[in-house]
Design an enzyme around this catalytic site. Structure first.
Site, PDB file in Angstrom:
ATOM      1  N   LYS A 155     -21.773  10.991   6.919  1.00 49.87           N
ATOM      2  CA  LYS A 155     -21.917  10.744   5.481  1.00 49.87           C
ATOM      3  C   LYS A 155     -23.145   9.865   5.260  1.00 49.87           C
ATOM      4  CE  LYS A 155     -17.026  10.934   4.276  1.00 49.87           C
ATOM      5  NZ  LYS A 155     -15.916  10.176   3.696  1.00 49.87           N
ATOM      6  N   VAL A 156     -24.084  10.373   4.481  1.00 49.43           N
ATOM      7  CA  VAL A 156     -25.334   9.654   4.210  1.00 49.43           C
ATOM      8  C   VAL A 156     -25.426   9.401   2.706  1.00 49.43           C
ATOM      9  CG1 VAL A 156     -27.853   9.775   4.327  1.00 49.43           C
ATOM     10  CG2 VAL A 156     -26.476  10.739   6.179  1.00 49.43           C
TER      11      VAL A 156
END
Length: 134
Positions: A71-72
């Site tokens: 998750k960015v």
């Protein structure tokens, strides 16, 4: 050996997510990669740190587990991280998209990554093989 609380947490989180990815891998295989993903969130302290996001534990496991997703944050600093990770074959889940501008920039990063990842080594050969209508 971890040095501080943050490093201990990172080590445990990465190990847990890798174990979960292994448990969900049969589902990933059974659905042809449509389901069975496990994600690991980038630390909120890295939301404004492109290089830190790219170097994040878990993101370094490029290709080791095809159902692992990182998750960015969809922040300005996250856009180049998204592009680079996708180009390198890391599955990315973009978070914190609160405006059309950020959505557009992430979409452009995704498209650039696709172009870089699937660009033929010799475009002239690929062009000659392109089917032509009669």
């Amino acid at each position: 050996m971890p040095k501080d609380d943050r490093e201990v947490f990172e080590q445990l989180a990465v190990e847990d997510v890798r174990e979960a990815a292994d448990l969900f891998h049969p589902l990933y295989d059974a659905t042809g990669g449509a389901d069975g993903f496990v994600s690991l969130e980038v630390s909120p302290t890295l939301a404004r740190d492109t290089e830190g996001t790219i170097a994040r534990p878990g993101a370094s496991g490029r290709g080791e587990r095809p159902n692992l997703m990182i998750k960015v944050p969809g922040t300005k600093e996250g856009w180049p991280a998204v592009e680079r990770l996708l180009t390198e074959g890391v599955n990315v889940n973009i978070t914190l998209l609160f405006s059309l501008e950020h959505y557009r920039e992430v979409a452009l990063a995704y498209m650039r990554a696709l172009g870089a990842r699937y660009r033929p080594a010799n475009p002239s050969i690929a062009w000659r093989r392109w089917p032509r209508s009669s």
